[in-house]
Scaffold this active site. Structure first.
Site, PDB file in Angstrom:
ATOM      1  N   SER A  13      12.972 -33.239   2.610  1.00 52.31           N
ATOM      2  CA  SER A  13      11.962 -33.112   3.666  1.00 52.31           C
ATOM      3  C   SER A  13      12.513 -33.256   5.091  1.00 52.31           C
ATOM      4  O   SER A  13      11.795 -33.091   6.050  1.00 52.31           O
ATOM      5  CB  SER A  13      10.818 -34.112   3.451  1.00 52.31           C
ATOM      6  OG  SER A  13      11.296 -35.421   3.618  1.00 52.31           O
ATOM      7  N   LYS A  34       3.713 -40.889   5.808  1.00 49.20           N
ATOM      8  CA  LYS A  34       4.553 -40.495   6.950  1.00 49.20           C
ATOM      9  C   LYS A  34       3.757 -40.535   8.253  1.00 49.20           C
ATOM     10  O   LYS A  34       4.262 -40.980   9.291  1.00 49.20           O
ATOM     11  CB  LYS A  34       5.128 -39.093   6.711  1.00 49.20           C
ATOM     12  CG  LYS A  34       6.166 -39.053   5.597  1.00 49.20           C
ATOM     13  CD  LYS A  34       6.635 -37.638   5.316  1.00 49.20           C
ATOM     14  CE  LYS A  34       7.668 -37.608   4.191  1.00 49.20           C
ATOM     15  NZ  LYS A  34       8.127 -36.262   3.865  1.00 49.20           N
TER      16      LYS A  34
END
Length: 779
Positions: free
Chosen positions: A687, A730
């Site tokens: 990611s 996140k």
């Protein structure tokens, strides 16, 4: 012819004697006694003595273990004896009847080896006719009578001997010979010619014997009392049995147990197979001997059977509003969990059954996964049972041990049902992601049957070996990550993710729950301490920046302990107001700062977003170019997937560099080094692809990326931005670190709906599908 004069034997004793060594105890004068002679050499000495005058000397050996003794192995004083009668024995030995006559001392050895011959001096008793000796004689006779009356070992013959002995020295000798005294002590008495001293020694030994006899008597009395008591109890028990038998009551404990089990089993609604098996076990139990080991095994098995809730639970009267109120009161946030529990209750209310469900709560440590389990059981009005499977390596912990093993027990599921005694409790299985595997089996495979609604209607525990319906249990499992949970097991559970908390949520939870709870632990009243908002915010930002609340709670505990100490030792006045400035006094310097490392300060830096088991994190990606040979170097403990991601980013940036005015020579003449701090923390995953590409392009263009901008997304080799996981965690991490803009993959835009509005507030999201769109936003 003159009259013949009668001469005593003691006056015609020979001056020379053959010696027979004795190893046991010394022989005293003045006694008639048998003597067994077994060795061939000693038999020859006896034959020689009889053929001459019939006298021999008996002398004690210095050591009882000596074999074939010579003159040097003997004491110097012994007893002269006259052989009265000899009987030959079948084995070659002889049995003598002897009269022991007088003490002698060895003057010299005529022959030291067998047959031992000696010249002797006979010893006369001294100090005989004194008042003290007469008094001692009376004392000895009186004491010995007392001992002989109390001791059955003293025969009537011994008592008569004692009465008939008229010489004081002989009385002392006789008493010494019959008392249980050490051979060396007896030899010392034999060597005494002073009658007074001899009698004193004998009297001391009599006193010791009396003490031993009194102790022996006391012990015998205690034993006798115990025997009498046990006999009395036995007769009373037999009488009680007879009375119970007449009244038709159970006669013994085994019968009583059997009737108890039978009555308990009759109240249970058992299915056909279970009923048959239990009936057989009861029958076997009634025929068993209560002392056999199998009796205990069967008894424990039946005990387990009757302790389990076999009867189906009645449909519950579900109060949805009450349940909602309890869930709201116990926990702040956690909307997904509360929603799912209310849905479960609604279905139960409409369907009117008590079937359970299987839910897996996944989230970082300290977000309240375990405590929410207790809250759910309270909201449902059900009993709660929790056990942890973290580190469990033996499948028998889940499914039990077979009854063939000594000390066998059922597994945790059946044990839990025994404890709660209801069929529809809430079971919490903690740390399901940390199950171990060993040679003893795989517990995660054992859980497949437990957590499968199609199979757990007839769950078979190895110990019970009977089908038991556990489908009414509401199973709640907890995990920090689903990555380590085997796919078949994960497939059986409904996963609900509990993300971490942002600072504003931590402050609210602290006010409502943590501060009152912590104050309760330290004994300070709620009204005695007040916190200013900036202080609560500073605790979250400076001391407890993790996803959960454990460190926040520890910080509050530390403050309250220090306040408690001040109240006792310094008599500070309450109420106390805790301000932001005072926190350092209680908690020390902040652990976390508004670090420069988390900000972009130069070209070749970019902020990425990462997911960890502890929640979301932000990480800085750094790159520098050094003149020299072409190359690309990676550091920061990057995993294989992340290294591949970095290589893709490097290739992609090199491919598009000319579009941004960067010549190929830059790459040929520079070695590029990419680093992801902190170096001690392992990192992996795809990611950070767009973050690393943006960082490299910022370096080669020598242009800084926007401040307060973070990004997440996987990069393909042709510039596509692919979706990622853990977006909520996140975003929460970004919120905690004051990020204002976040670039996310276009395919993750739908995930934004799951993130509460107060978390998204103040953050601008940029969904992108191509790397070109990312580059438009970052510079």
């Amino acid at each position: 012819m003159p009259d013949k004069q009668i001469v005593p034997t003691s006056q015609v004793l020979p001056n020379k004697l053959y010696i027979i060594p004795i190893t046991g105890k010394p022989i005293f004068p003045g006694i008639f006694m048998p003597l067994m002679i077994l060795t061939e050499d000693d038999v020859k000495i006896v034959e020689k003595s009889i053929s001459s005058d019939g006298f021999i000397g008996l002398v004690l050996t210095r050591s009882p273990e000596v074999e074939n003794p010579s003159g040097d192995d003997l004491f110097t004083i012994g007893t002269a004896v006259k052989i009265i009668k000899k009987i030959n024995l079948p084995d070659g030995g002889v049995n003598l009847f002897i009269s022991t006559l007088k003490r002698f001392s060895i003057k010299k050895f005529i022959h030291k080896e067998n047959p031992i011959g000696v010249a002797v001096n006979y010893l006369e008793d001294e100090n005989v006719e004194t008042d003290e000796v007469r008094a001692l004689t009376r004392s000895l006779i009186s004491e010995m009578k007392q001992i002989s009356e109390n001791n059955p070992l003293f025969s009537e013959e011994m008592r008569l001997n004692m009465v008939n002995i008229d010489h004081p020295g002989k009385i002392a000798d006789f008493i010494t010979s019959i008392l249980n005294i050490d051979r060396m002590e007896q030899q010392k008495i034999l060597e005494l010619v002073d009658v007074h001293e001899r009698m004193m020694r004998a009297l001391i030994f009599i006193k010791k014997e009396q003490e031993l006899l009194s102790i022996q008597k006391k012990i015998q009395k205690q034993i006798q009392e115990k025997i009498t008591k046990s006999q009395r109890e036995y007769f009373l028990k037999e009488e009680l049995k007879a009375i119970k038998s007449e009244l038709g009551m159970p006669v013994d404990s085994k019968s009583s147990e059997y009737l108890r089990f039978k009555e308990a089993v009759s109240k249970l609604k058992l299915e056909k197979e279970v009923a048959e098996q239990v009936e057989q076990e009861l029958e076997k139990f009634s025929l068993m001997d209560a002392n056999s080991s199998e009796f205990i095994v069967t008894r424990n098995y039946l005990e387990t059977i009757i302790s389990l809730p076999w009867n189906n639970p009645k449909p519950e009267a579900i109060d949805m509003k009450r349940a909602q109120k309890i869930l709201e009161a116990d926990h702040y946030g956690l909307e997904d969990v509360k929603e799912r529990i209310l849905e479960y209750l609604a279905v139960r209310k409409l369907k009117k059954d008590t079937k359970g469900s299987i839910v897996c709560l996944v989230g970082p440590p300290g977000v309240g996964k375990t405590s929410v389990g207790k809250s759910i059981s309270r909201a449902l009005g059900r009993k709660f049972f929790r056990f942890s499977v973290g580190g469990m390596r033996d499948e028998a912990e889940i499914k039990g041990h077979r009854r063939t093993y000594v000390g066998a027990m059922p597994g945790k599921i059946i044990q839990g049902l025994k404890i709660v005694k209801v069929k529809n409790p809430v079971f919490m299985i903690d740390e399901i992601d940390k199950l171990g595997v060993s040679f003893q089996g795989d517990p995660s495979s054992a859980l497949l049957e437990v957590l499968d609604p199609e199979q757990n209607v007839a769950f078979r525990d190895h110990y019970l070996d009977l089908p038991f319906d556990i489908s009414h249990i509401l199973f709640l499992t907890t995990a920090n990550t689903v990555d380590t949970i085997p796919a078949p097991l994960l497939d059986r559970m409904e996963v609900i993710r509990l993300s971490g908390y942002i600072n504003s949520e931590k402050m609210t939870i602290a006010k409502k729950y943590l501060i009152p709870k912590s104050l309760g632990r330290t004994g300070i009243k709620r009204s005695d301490i007040k916190y200013e908002k900036p202080a609560l915010l500073q605790i979250a930002e400076g001391y407890a920046r993790e996803a959960g609340l454990r460190n926040y709670e520890k910080a509050l505990d530390k403050i309250h302990r220090k306040v408690a100490k001040q109240v006792i030792l310094e008599n500070i006045s309450l109420p106390l107001i805790i301000t932001k400035e005072e926190l350092e006094k209680y908690l020390g310097k902040p652990i976390f700062f508004e670090e420069g490392i988390k900000k972009i300060t130069r070209p070749g830096m970019a902020i990425g977003l990462a997911w960890t088991q502890m929640g979301g994190e932000i990480l800085i990606v750094e790159a520098v170019a050094n003149p020299g040979k072409e190359g690309f170097r990676l550091t920061g403990q990057l995993g294989n997937v992340m290294q591949e991601s970095a290589n893709i980013a490097y290739t992609y940036v090199r491919h598009i560099a000319e579009d941004f005015g960067v010549k190929h020579e830059f790459f040929e003449n520079n070695q590029i080094h990419l680093h992801v701090p902190a170096g001690a923390t392992p990192k992996d995953g795809p990611s950070a692809g767009i973050t690393m590409a943006s960082c490299l392009l910022s370096l080669v263009r020598k242009k800084k990326i926007k401040k307060s901008l973070a990004m997440t997304g996987e990069l393909s080799l042709v510039g596509q931005v692919l979706p990622i996981g853990g977006l909520k965690e996140k975003v929460i991490a970004a919120k905690r670190n004051n990020i204002k803009e976040i670039i996310i993959p276009g395919q993750n835009e739908k995930d934004l709906e799951e993130i509460p509005g107060h978390i998204k507030k103040g953050i601008q999201f940029h969904p992108v599908n191509r790397m070109e769109e990312v580059l438009e936003k970052v510079f």
